[in-house]
Design a protein around this motif. Structure first.
Motif, PDB file in Angstrom:
ATOM      1  N   UNK A 298      19.577  17.948 100.573  1.00  0.00           N
ATOM      2  CA  UNK A 298      18.408  18.478  99.872  1.00  0.00           C
ATOM      3  C   UNK A 298      18.201  17.823  98.512  1.00  0.00           C
ATOM      4  N   UNK A 299      19.241  17.277  97.921  1.00  0.00           N
ATOM      5  CA  UNK A 299      19.095  16.629  96.615  1.00  0.00           C
ATOM      6  C   UNK A 299      18.258  15.353  96.717  1.00  0.00           C
ATOM      7  N   UNK A 300      18.438  14.622  97.811  1.00  0.00           N
ATOM      8  CA  UNK A 300      17.700  13.367  97.988  1.00  0.00           C
ATOM      9  C   UNK A 300      16.612  13.458  99.051  1.00  0.00           C
ATOM     10  N   UNK A 301      16.571  14.604  99.776  1.00  0.00           N
ATOM     11  CA  UNK A 301      15.642  14.794 100.903  1.00  0.00           C
ATOM     12  C   UNK A 301      15.845  13.757 102.006  1.00  0.00           C
ATOM     13  N   UNK A 302      17.066  13.282 102.140  1.00  0.00           N
ATOM     14  CA  UNK A 302      17.399  12.316 103.188  1.00  0.00           C
ATOM     15  C   UNK A 302      18.003  13.036 104.391  1.00  0.00           C
ATOM     16  N   UNK A 303      17.675  12.524 105.582  1.00  0.00           N
ATOM     17  CA  UNK A 303      18.239  13.040 106.827  1.00  0.00           C
ATOM     18  C   UNK A 303      19.045  11.932 107.489  1.00  0.00           C
ATOM     19  N   UNK A 304      20.269  12.249 107.885  1.00  0.00           N
ATOM     20  CA  UNK A 304      21.148  11.292 108.549  1.00  0.00           C
ATOM     21  C   UNK A 304      21.507  11.833 109.928  1.00  0.00           C
ATOM     22  N   UNK A 305      21.636  10.948 110.900  1.00  0.00           N
ATOM     23  CA  UNK A 305      21.949  11.367 112.268  1.00  0.00           C
ATOM     24  C   UNK A 305      23.054  10.500 112.845  1.00  0.00           C
ATOM     25  N   UNK A 306      23.771  11.068 113.819  1.00  0.00           N
ATOM     26  CA  UNK A 306      24.763  10.300 114.564  1.00  0.00           C
ATOM     27  C   UNK A 306      25.039  11.001 115.884  1.00  0.00           C
ATOM     28  N   UNK A 307      25.740  10.319 116.767  1.00  0.00           N
ATOM     29  CA  UNK A 307      26.130  10.858 118.067  1.00  0.00           C
ATOM     30  C   UNK A 307      27.597  10.556 118.304  1.00  0.00           C
ATOM     31  N   UNK A 308      28.219  11.404 119.107  1.00  0.00           N
ATOM     32  CA  UNK A 308      29.584  11.154 119.556  1.00  0.00           C
ATOM     33  C   UNK A 308      29.721  11.751 120.952  1.00  0.00           C
ATOM     34  N   UNK A 309      30.542  11.183 121.822  1.00  0.00           N
ATOM     35  CA  UNK A 309      30.669  11.739 123.176  1.00  0.00           C
ATOM     36  C   UNK A 309      31.177  13.177 123.158  1.00  0.00           C
ATOM     37  N   UNK A 310      30.620  14.014 124.032  1.00  0.00           N
ATOM     38  CA  UNK A 310      31.141  15.375 124.193  1.00  0.00           C
ATOM     39  C   UNK A 310      32.518  15.317 124.841  1.00  0.00           C
ATOM     40  N   UNK A 311      33.358  16.285 124.484  1.00  0.00           N
ATOM     41  CA  UNK A 311      34.764  16.237 124.904  1.00  0.00           C
ATOM     42  C   UNK A 311      35.095  17.434 125.783  1.00  0.00           C
ATOM     43  N   UNK A 312      34.572  17.419 127.010  1.00  0.00           N
ATOM     44  CA  UNK A 312      34.869  18.489 127.959  1.00  0.00           C
ATOM     45  C   UNK A 312      36.322  18.377 128.426  1.00  0.00           C
ATOM     46  N   UNK A 313      37.052  19.515 128.550  1.00  0.00           N
ATOM     47  CA  UNK A 313      36.611  20.894 128.336  1.00  0.00           C
ATOM     48  C   UNK A 313      36.796  21.386 126.904  1.00  0.00           C
ATOM     49  N   UNK A 314      37.440  20.599 126.045  1.00  0.00           N
ATOM     50  CA  UNK A 314      37.686  21.018 124.661  1.00  0.00           C
ATOM     51  C   UNK A 314      36.552  20.511 123.773  1.00  0.00           C
ATOM     52  N   UNK A 315      35.396  21.183 123.869  1.00  0.00           N
ATOM     53  CA  UNK A 315      34.208  20.708 123.175  1.00  0.00           C
ATOM     54  C   UNK A 315      34.350  20.768 121.660  1.00  0.00           C
ATOM     55  N   UNK A 316      35.225  21.619 121.139  1.00  0.00           N
ATOM     56  CA  UNK A 316      35.403  21.705 119.694  1.00  0.00           C
ATOM     57  C   UNK A 316      35.885  20.382 119.105  1.00  0.00           C
ATOM     58  N   UNK A 317      36.638  19.615 119.895  1.00  0.00           N
ATOM     59  CA  UNK A 317      37.115  18.319 119.401  1.00  0.00           C
ATOM     60  C   UNK A 317      35.947  17.370 119.152  1.00  0.00           C
ATOM     61  N   UNK A 318      34.959  17.380 120.043  1.00  0.00           N
ATOM     62  CA  UNK A 318      33.776  16.542 119.853  1.00  0.00           C
ATOM     63  C   UNK A 318      32.950  16.991 118.659  1.00  0.00           C
ATOM     64  N   UNK A 319      32.854  18.309 118.445  1.00  0.00           N
ATOM     65  CA  UNK A 319      32.112  18.835 117.300  1.00  0.00           C
ATOM     66  C   UNK A 319      32.755  18.380 115.992  1.00  0.00           C
TER      67      UNK A 319
END
Length: 675
Positions: free
Chosen positions: A21-42
């Motif tokens: 919010x300080x710079x009004x910039x938005x950054x994005x990225x992706x990473x593979x989902x880690x089934x069945x332990x999805x928390x690791x991917x998050x």
């Protein structure tokens, strides 16, 4: 809110969006989902975006998450050992069900999965009548015996669902007290989860809530621990199926409300971008790696429901009205026994994924078809994170699809795209034409990693003349997590036989009090809470009802008449007629409380970058291969026009403009496409 992070877990990829919010910039990225332990991917996604941006964890002030964990638990029938206590004579309600049939004339249709084995379903004496009055006292000795039987059987938790408990929960509450006094087992009361009519739906909903609760509790516990280890000192918010976010405690208590968590985030983002672009009616098409989700924005707001279905089981919980079809980028193309071409519902997922991922995939997918058609550049596919295997993809397409159909590889790939598009168009038809809506009056909003490649042809199939491709469509659902309001829903069955303004006022005051208490438990100020009321109405004698809004909170006769007129009009639109002379019954009262989340203030800057990166031959159905400009979408400026055919590439997504289309860049960086 200084730095906001939204993380959306899909079946194939985990998407992350960060807003500063300080710079009004938005950054994005992706990473593979880690089934069945999805928390690791998050956690990996959070680490990745903080590393890429150089932002310190101490600056993170908001964290929101959309998850598929609850959905997967139900779809994969990962039901723990549960015990069910109900009224004597009602232990088989889960098997008897109702009159709903998956196929009306098929006597051999498969029944839904067994949620609770019969040996773990116990009926106890004690009965209420249809007014909620006690007819037979609760047999507490029988309850004691049932609880002890469950404790000895080593069940994981107990569900309590008794007849007419939505009118009077005294018996259920007493059973809960006995469970607390005699065991350490967790339990759930139907009167707390779903205090509404229909014992079968209520029992199924409560059982599923308890089943998902244990999975969600474990998952969020691991995720919270990982966030704490990273010195991120903010509460975790979870997206729920009603199109809002709530805290982990609410997500655990009402776990079933997380089953459409990810798709609901995409629908919220679709609503917000439609408002930004002054679009009144829109259809959201979220095409990811595994499936495509269709949502509706009507009169600038999401269409919601209180009834859904998952794994052939009814779920009665507030939810955004979303239809899902097995047509994603990873959906596998195959030839059926009759020689017909099929796409999905089976998906290659993230691992091994499509052939072009180079991870050992052997089945041709929609993504592979786009690669064969030249629509995806293997050199820049997903920023080079995934090594493409185009030669192998073409070879497999030739052997498994093209030769059996007697087609060239490019023609076979085009047929796969057309079948996938037809499946998505059919799903759009279900939520528009079959419900009295004209799709030509809607704009299609396409997002997800695969949506912008297919959307123009899907829209043309539905005679829609406008398409919106939002900024950063590949992670658009995660963007919705940053914008979703904190929202909680409560409902209560109406106990009167006629509309009584004073009784309705008292009932709504009870609902409002419960909502405010839930918000206070999350340390939210009462001054920030807004509450909206709704009524479930039906014609006298009908089995099902429609939900309409209360125009204001005066509870006057005139107010009810406005709601009834709204009900008549909604009934006419949905069913083609209205019985304005027939009496109308009030069945359920609903209250939704929200605390608004500040909007994002990002706008794109004017750039002088090189737009056309190169030219590539792209295959189109009517023209074959056409030399097509490949544009860098991030180099486009506000109000710039792009003529089709063209390919627009950006991180995590590729968009296709067919011939004879025109796209204009809005000040928010969205592409408004004229078809």
């Amino acid at each position: 809110m200084t730095v906001r992070i939204g993380v959306d877990t899909g079946g194939t990829f985990t998407d992350v969006v960060l807003y500063d919010a300080d710079s009004n910039d938005v950054y994005t990225t992706k990473t593979p989902s880690t089934s069945p332990n999805f928390d690791e991917g998050v956690l990996a996604g959070i680490d990745k975006i903080l590393t890429e941006t150089g932002i310190e964890t101490e600056r993170v002030s908001f964290l929101s998450h959309g998850t598929t964990v609850g959905t997967n638990a139900v779809l994969e029938n990962e039901i723990p050992e549960l015990g069910l206590i109900t009224n004597d004579g009602l232990r088989d309600v889960l098997e008897i069900g109702d009159q709903t049939r998956p196929e009306l004339y098929n006597l051999q249709a498969d029944k839904p999965p067994e949620l609770v084995p019969r040996r773990y379903r116990i009926g106890v004496p004690g009965r209420l009548d249809a007014d909620g009055d006690i007819v037979d006292a609760l047999d507490e000795e029988a309850v004691h015996d049932a609880v002890q039987q469950f404790a000895a059987a080593d069940v994981d938790s107990i569900v309590v669902s008794m007849l007419f408990s939505y009118l009077n929960d005294a018996h259920e509450q007493r059973v809960g007290k006995i469970i607390e006094a005699e065991t350490e087992l967790d339990y759930t009361l139907s009167s707390a989860v779903y205090p509404e009519t229909r014992e079968y739906d209520r029992t199924v909903t409560t059982v599923l809530n308890e089943a998902v609760k244990m999975t969600i509790q474990d998952y969020l516990g691991r995720l919270d621990a990982g966030i704490t280890d990273r010195n991120i000192d903010v509460p975790l918010n979870v997206m729920h199926s009603g199109g809002g976010i709530f805290g982990t405690e609410q997500a655990t208590d009402f776990a079933l409300r997380t089953v459409l968590s990810g798709p609901a985030a995409g629908a919220v983002a679709c609503r917000d971008v439609s408002r930004e672009e002054d679009i009144t009616n829109a259809i959201g098409l979220d095409m990811g790696g595994t499936s495509a989700d269709v949502s509706i924005v009507e009169e600038r707001d999401l269409v919601r429901s209180t009834e859904g279905e998952i794994n052939d089981l009814p779920i009665n919980t507030p939810l955004v009205d979303i239809n899902t079809v097995g047509a994603g980028g990873g959906s596998i193309a195959w030839i059926d026994a009759g020689g017909g071409l099929r796409v999905g519902p089976k998906s290659a997922g993230a691992d091994p994924g499509p052939i072009c991922y180079g991870r050992g995939g052997t089945d041709p997918t929609v993504t592979d078809a786009n690669l064969v058609l030249g629509r995806i550049d293997p050199a820049v596919f997903l920023d080079g994170d995934v090594q493409s295997a185009i030669d192998r993809a073409r070879s497999v397409f030739t052997d498994t699809i093209a030769e059996p159909l007697g087609l060239a590889p490019e023609e076979a790939a085009m047929k796969v795209i057309q079948v996938a598009n037809a499946k998505m168009a059919r799903e759009i038809r279900r939520v528009t034409v079959e419900r009295g809506r004209d799709p030509s009056e809607f704009s299609l909003v396409a997002f997800g990693g695969a949506g912008p490649l297919q959307a123009a042809n899907v829209a043309q199939n539905m005679d829609m003349d406008s398409l919106l491709i939002p900024r950063s469509p590949g992670v658009f659902s995660a963007r919705g997590l940053l914008r979703a309001d904190i929202r909680m829903d409560e409902s209560r069955a109406y106990t009167g036989t006629e509309l009584d303004a004073e009784q309705v006022r008292i009932e709504f005051e009870h609902l409002d009090s419960t909502l405010r208490e839930r918000f206070e438990n999350q340390a939210l100020s009462e001054d920030d809470i807004s509450i909206h009321h709704q009524l479930d109405l039906r014609y006298a004698g009908q089995a099902y009802e429609l939900t309409v809004s209360m125009p204001n909170e005066t509870y006057s006769v005139e107010n009810f008449e406005q709601s009834i007129e709204q009900f008549h009009e909604q009934h006419r639109q949905l069913y083609g007629y209205a019985m304005t002379d027939e009496p109308v019954e009030l069945v359920t009262l609903r209250a939704a409380g929200t605390v608004e989340t500040p909007p994002l203030q990002d706008e794109i800057a004017t750039t002088d970058g090189e737009q056309v990166k190169r030219y590539r031959d792209i295959y189109f159905a009517d023209q074959g291969f056409v030399e097509t400009p490949i544009l860098d979408r991030e180099a486009l400026s506000v109000n710039e026009r792009v003529e089709g055919p063209a390919i627009l590439e950006e991180s995590g997504c590729t968009s296709l403009l067919p011939p004879a289309t025109t796209a204009t860049v809005s000040r928010r960086g969205n592409l408004r496409v004229d078809l």
